[in-house]
Write a protein that holds these residues in place. Structure first.
Motif, short mmCIF file in Angstrom:
data_model
loop_
_atom_site.label_atom_id
_atom_site.label_comp_id
_atom_site.label_asym_id
_atom_site.label_seq_id
_atom_site.Cartn_x
_atom_site.Cartn_y
_atom_site.Cartn_z
N ARG A 76 114.47 -17.72 64.64
CA ARG A 76 113.41 -18.59 65.14
C ARG A 76 113.72 -19.02 66.57
O ARG A 76 112.82 -19.11 67.41
CB ARG A 76 113.27 -19.80 64.23
N HIS A 79 113.14 -16.01 68.95
CA HIS A 79 111.76 -15.53 69.03
C HIS A 79 110.79 -16.71 69.04
O HIS A 79 109.73 -16.67 68.41
CB HIS A 79 111.45 -14.61 67.85
N VAL A 80 111.13 -17.73 69.78
CA VAL A 80 110.35 -18.96 69.77
C VAL A 80 108.91 -18.74 70.18
O VAL A 80 107.99 -19.42 69.70
CB VAL A 80 111.03 -20.03 70.67
N ASP A 81 108.63 -17.79 71.06
CA ASP A 81 107.27 -17.55 71.55
C ASP A 81 106.60 -16.33 70.91
O ASP A 81 105.51 -15.94 71.33
CB ASP A 81 107.28 -17.37 73.07
N LEU A 101 100.59 -22.00 61.45
CA LEU A 101 101.46 -21.37 62.44
C LEU A 101 101.02 -21.61 63.87
O LEU A 101 101.72 -21.20 64.81
CB LEU A 101 101.55 -19.87 62.16
N LYS A 104 100.91 -18.54 66.19
CA LYS A 104 102.01 -17.57 66.07
C LYS A 104 101.71 -16.48 65.04
O LYS A 104 102.57 -15.65 64.77
CB LYS A 104 103.31 -18.30 65.73
N VAL A 271 109.57 -14.57 61.84
CA VAL A 271 110.45 -15.68 61.47
C VAL A 271 109.70 -17.00 61.32
O VAL A 271 110.02 -17.82 60.44
CB VAL A 271 111.60 -15.82 62.50
N HIS A 272 108.68 -17.23 62.14
CA HIS A 272 107.93 -18.49 62.04
C HIS A 272 107.11 -18.52 60.75
O HIS A 272 106.98 -19.57 60.10
CB HIS A 272 107.02 -18.65 63.25
N ALA A 275 109.56 -19.24 57.85
CA ALA A 275 109.95 -20.65 57.84
C ALA A 275 108.82 -21.53 57.30
O ALA A 275 109.05 -22.45 56.51
CB ALA A 275 110.35 -21.09 59.24
N ALA A 276 107.58 -21.23 57.72
CA ALA A 276 106.44 -22.02 57.25
C ALA A 276 106.25 -21.89 55.75
O ALA A 276 105.95 -22.87 55.06
CB ALA A 276 105.17 -21.59 57.99
N THR A 279 108.25 -24.28 53.53
CA THR A 279 108.05 -25.71 53.62
C THR A 279 107.23 -26.20 52.42
O THR A 279 106.21 -25.61 52.07
CB THR A 279 107.32 -26.10 54.91
#
Length: 309
Positions: A76, A79-81, A101, A104, A271-272, A275-276, A279
């Motif tokens: 994450r 590859h933040v963007d 997201l 993203k 990856v985003h 992660a989502a 949650t």
């Protein structure tokens, strides 16, 4: 500033490459400063940034350690963007995922599971939303292995969902099983979609010819429900949430795995999304639609070695 970012990136890459593992202890700050030919304050700043990102754990008077979920956190961070492009199947819960997201995730097509995997294979999308039942009884993995062979295929589990027959309120035609679709007008999905493949298998098991169905071909679960709601058809195969949204009745038939098929190279942009899916808040929102099981959402399986992360 540049050196500080280089240190962060270097450590994050070591985590994703498996050189550093959860629980590993890093050398002291002064030793790391000598290795990177920089100052202790720069190393300290890099470690704090990685701790904020969930890659490291810091404690007073102790050296930094690799965090338990460092692999996902490191991807994450790196590859933040990144924006994940998605093809494949239709599902009402995908709209919730896209909204969560915040730009993203971009859906490029919703033409069905097989078309989605083909788009990934051809480089037109990063991942494909799929729900394909193999003759072995296994969902998705055999198809992803076959169509993404040589590209390090992975599955990200999105959710399990309930498929069944959508019928009018009161079920006026008394449709309780697939065999009851004989001589009824039925809304069907286009060939190559997971729902069409499932319906064809269910019809064959009931002794009916899939080509013998009468009714329009539609492009989404909502359109299946709309066809029933307007009286255009007597029934259609779709997800429970589509029936619930339009106040229709639902005859449950099966639960299926709804997964994301992608290559190893696309794990970074994904990856985003992963992660989502892990949650609790998003899981609750998806489950509230009705007919969804999110208990394993976000699980990642490397199909090349059958290892689940």
């Amino acid at each position: 500033m540049t050196r500080y970012r280089e240190i962060c990136t270097d450590l994050a890459h070591q985590v994703t490459a498996g050189t550093l593992h959860p629980g590993d202890e890093l050398p002291g700050i002064r030793e790391l400063a000598q290795q990177w030919h920089t100052t202790a304050s720069t190393v300290s700043r890099a470690q704090r940034a990685l701790a904020d990102a969930g890659v490291l754990e810091l404690a007073d008077r102790r050296r930094a350690r690799i965090a338990p979920d460092a692999a996902l956190a490191a991807r994450r961070f790196l590859h933040v963007d990144a924006v994940l492009t998605l093809a494949g199947s239709d599902d009402p819960a995908l709209d919730l995922l896209t909204g969560a997201l915040g730009g993203k995730l971009r859906i490029v097509t919703r033409e069905g599971s097989v078309a989605g995997l083909s788009a990934v294979r051809q480089g037109h999308a990063d991942g494909a939303a799929i729900h394909l039942l193999h003759q072995s009884g296994v969902y998705n993995a055999p198809f992803a292995l076959g169509m993404l062979r040589g590209l390090e295929p992975h599955l990200v589990h999105l959710w399990r969902r309930e498929q069944g027959l959508i019928v009018a309120p009161g079920n006026p035609h008394r449709i309780t099983q697939v065999a009851d679709l004989a001589d009824r007008r039925v809304s069907v999905r286009r060939p190559g979609t997971g729902t069409r493949i499932l319906l064809d298998r269910l019809l064959l098991s009931a002794g009916l010819d899939p080509d013998g169905l009468r009714g329009p071909q539609v492009g989404s679960h909502l359109e299946v429900a709309l066809a029933v709601a307007t009286g255009t058809v007597d029934a259609g195969l779709g997800v429970r949430s589509a029936a619930t949204d339009l106040g229709l009745e639902f005859v449950p038939l099966t639960w299926e795995d709804f997964d994301l098929g992608l290559t190893g190279q696309a794990l970074g942009p994904a990856v985003h999304l992963i992660a989502a899916l892990r949650t609790p808040a998003l899981r609750r929102r998806i489950a509230a639609l009705g007919g969804y099981d999110t208990s394993r959402s976000g699980a990642v399986t490397n199909l090349s070695c059958r290892k689940t992360l």
